[in-house]
Design an enzyme around this catalytic site. Structure first.
Site, PDB file in Angstrom:
ATOM      1  N   ILE A 156      -0.500   1.045  -7.983  1.00 11.60           N
ATOM      2  CA  ILE A 156      -0.489   1.229  -6.376  1.00 11.60           C
ATOM      3  C   ILE A 156      -0.723  -0.107  -5.653  1.00 11.60           C
ATOM      4  O   ILE A 156       0.044  -0.433  -4.800  1.00 11.60           O
ATOM      5  CB  ILE A 156      -1.672   2.433  -6.021  1.00 11.60           C
ATOM      6  CG1 ILE A 156      -1.380   3.659  -6.949  1.00 11.60           C
ATOM      7  CG2 ILE A 156      -1.499   2.717  -4.477  1.00 11.60           C
ATOM      8  CD1 ILE A 156      -2.389   4.695  -6.564  1.00 11.60           C
ATOM      9  N   PRO A 206     -10.498   2.596  -8.476  1.00 13.26           N
ATOM     10  CA  PRO A 206     -11.088   3.859  -8.824  1.00 13.26           C
ATOM     11  C   PRO A 206     -12.627   3.792  -8.387  1.00 13.26           C
ATOM     12  O   PRO A 206     -13.210   2.726  -8.271  1.00 13.26           O
ATOM     13  CB  PRO A 206     -11.228   4.033 -10.346  1.00 13.26           C
ATOM     14  CG  PRO A 206     -11.260   2.462 -10.615  1.00 13.26           C
ATOM     15  CD  PRO A 206     -10.279   1.709  -9.707  1.00 13.26           C
ATOM     16  N   ARG A 234     -10.637   5.785  -3.095  1.00  9.44           N
ATOM     17  CA  ARG A 234     -11.592   6.940  -3.144  1.00  9.44           C
ATOM     18  C   ARG A 234     -12.884   6.768  -2.030  1.00  9.44           C
ATOM     19  O   ARG A 234     -13.148   5.574  -1.752  1.00  9.44           O
ATOM     20  CB  ARG A 234     -12.507   6.765  -4.454  1.00  9.44           C
ATOM     21  CG  ARG A 234     -11.906   7.092  -5.666  1.00  9.44           C
ATOM     22  CD  ARG A 234     -11.473   8.790  -5.710  1.00  9.44           C
ATOM     23  NE  ARG A 234     -10.686   9.419  -6.850  1.00  9.44           N
ATOM     24  CZ  ARG A 234      -9.589   9.683  -6.731  1.00  9.44           C
ATOM     25  NH1 ARG A 234      -8.877   9.406  -5.725  1.00  9.44           N
ATOM     26  NH2 ARG A 234      -8.955  10.159  -7.789  1.00  9.44           N
ATOM     27  N   ASP A 258      -8.062   7.802   4.503  1.00  6.28           N
ATOM     28  CA  ASP A 258      -7.537   9.021   3.786  1.00  6.28           C
ATOM     29  C   ASP A 258      -8.471   9.841   2.659  1.00  6.28           C
ATOM     30  O   ASP A 258      -8.173  10.930   2.218  1.00  6.28           O
ATOM     31  CB  ASP A 258      -6.255   8.572   3.134  1.00  6.28           C
ATOM     32  CG  ASP A 258      -5.356   9.928   2.685  1.00  6.28           C
ATOM     33  OD1 ASP A 258      -4.955  10.617   3.441  1.00  6.28           O
ATOM     34  OD2 ASP A 258      -4.858   9.847   1.338  1.00  6.28           O
TER      35      ASP A 258
END
Length: 330
Positions: A156, A206, A234, A258
């Site tokens: 990503i 992560p 996250r 988000d």
């Protein structure tokens, strides 16, 4: 063979039906409910389960699943941070995820939100709603003049780096492993240097113990005044109390979130703001320079299709062969 799916949304149903047509030998049953101690027995008699949820998988549900003879579990998402890693290994679970379902979906959304912060769109929409159609004083900035700091250049982050570079931004990055495909596009630097140089910081890591609250008071202090923050990774990567202080002081000029630490209290449900027990959310949500979205960066038709079909295929592989190329190694 039978697979049971938990937490199924209406937009997933066409892809489930499509997969079933391709695999007529498999029966797929499902529920809209999440996997927990109250729903675990719905899957009794199945060979495997396919799941998707943000809230933690309870130890009680996992133990009962194993007692029911179901230890083949496929996640329709990437993250496994809401699983008790020691317990799933102790119970003999085989876990698969969908490590790459659509990097473009999340990358494109993160760039979109960075552009929204630069162009101050929320501030303009608030003005327009009041009948104020004046330009000033909300002068915007251009992406091609920014230094974008990418934290994490996995699938990503690397996709986002290319998009940011396409807008003409200077892209710097920090990652434990450098991506050779980004040579000539990205300048790799230390994390401290990234904090000091970037005018926009976008996170693609992560949540693990080493990254918990990595954006804290100390990190914010190193950043340029007015830095913009984008987090589509996250929630716990950001110390939300420290972020609020940084916004109050002007150290952070705007943030697009988000994901949030307590997002399971509010996201993907109808909420009553008066009843929400989440002080940081209440502080942040009404700020004109803060964009909060309910964990939707992934939410595209292509991503949903891939998540459904890849997870079902991975679960079938576990059932038929005892392994999968998407097996998670804890």
């Amino acid at each position: 063979m039978k697979i049971y799916m938990y937490g199924v949304y209406q937009d997933e149903v066409p892809y489930i039906e499509e997969w079933q047509e391709e695999h007529p030998e498999v029966t797929v049953d499902s529920t809209t409910k999440l996997l927990d101690e109250n729903t675990v027995n719905l899957s009794k008699g199945s060979d495997g389960v396919v799941v998707f949820q943000q809230k933690p998988y309870s130890d009680e549900a996992l133990r009962q699943l194993a007692l029911n003879g179901i230890t083949k579990m496929s996640l329709r998402n990437v993250g496994v941070d809401n699983l008790n890693h020691e317990l799933v290994q102790e119970l003999g679970f085989q876990i698969t995820n969908v490590p790459v379902y659509s990097p473009a979906a999340i990358a494109e959304f993160s760039v979109t939100q960075a552009l929204n912060l630069l162009r101050r769109t929320k501030e303009f929409y608030l003005k327009l709603a009041k009948g104020d159609y004046n330009w000033a004083p909300h002068l915007a900035k251009e992406m091609n003049k920014q230094v974008v700091g990418i934290v994490g250049t996995g699938n990503i982050g690397s996709t986002a780096a290319k998009i940011f570079a396409g807008f003409g931004a200077k892209v710097i990055a920090y990652s434990r492993h450098q991506n050779k495909e980004l040579e000539g596009i990205v300048e790799y630097v230390s994390l401290d240097e990234l904090y000091k140089r970037a005018t926009i910081i976008s996170l693609y890591l992560p949540h693990v113990p080493a990254t918990d609250k990595m954006l804290n008071e100390k990190a914010f202090a190193m950043m340029q005044d007015g830095v913009l923050l984008v987090n589509t990774a996250r929630g716990p990567l950001v110390d939300e109390k420290a972020l609020i202080e940084a916004l109050n002081s002007g150290k952070v000029g705007g943030a697009a979130l988000d994901v949030m630490t307590g997002e399971t209290k509010i996201f993907n449900q109808q909420i009553n703001f008066q009843e929400v027990d989440y002080d940081e959310f209440k502080d942040l949500v009404d700020r004109p320079n803060v964009l909060i979205t309910p964990h939707i960066a992934f939410y595209t038709d292509q991503a949903i299709k891939n998540m459904v079909k890849m997870s079902l295929s991975a679960n079938l592989d576990l059932i038929k062969t005892g392994t999968s190329d998407k097996l998670v190694k804890f």
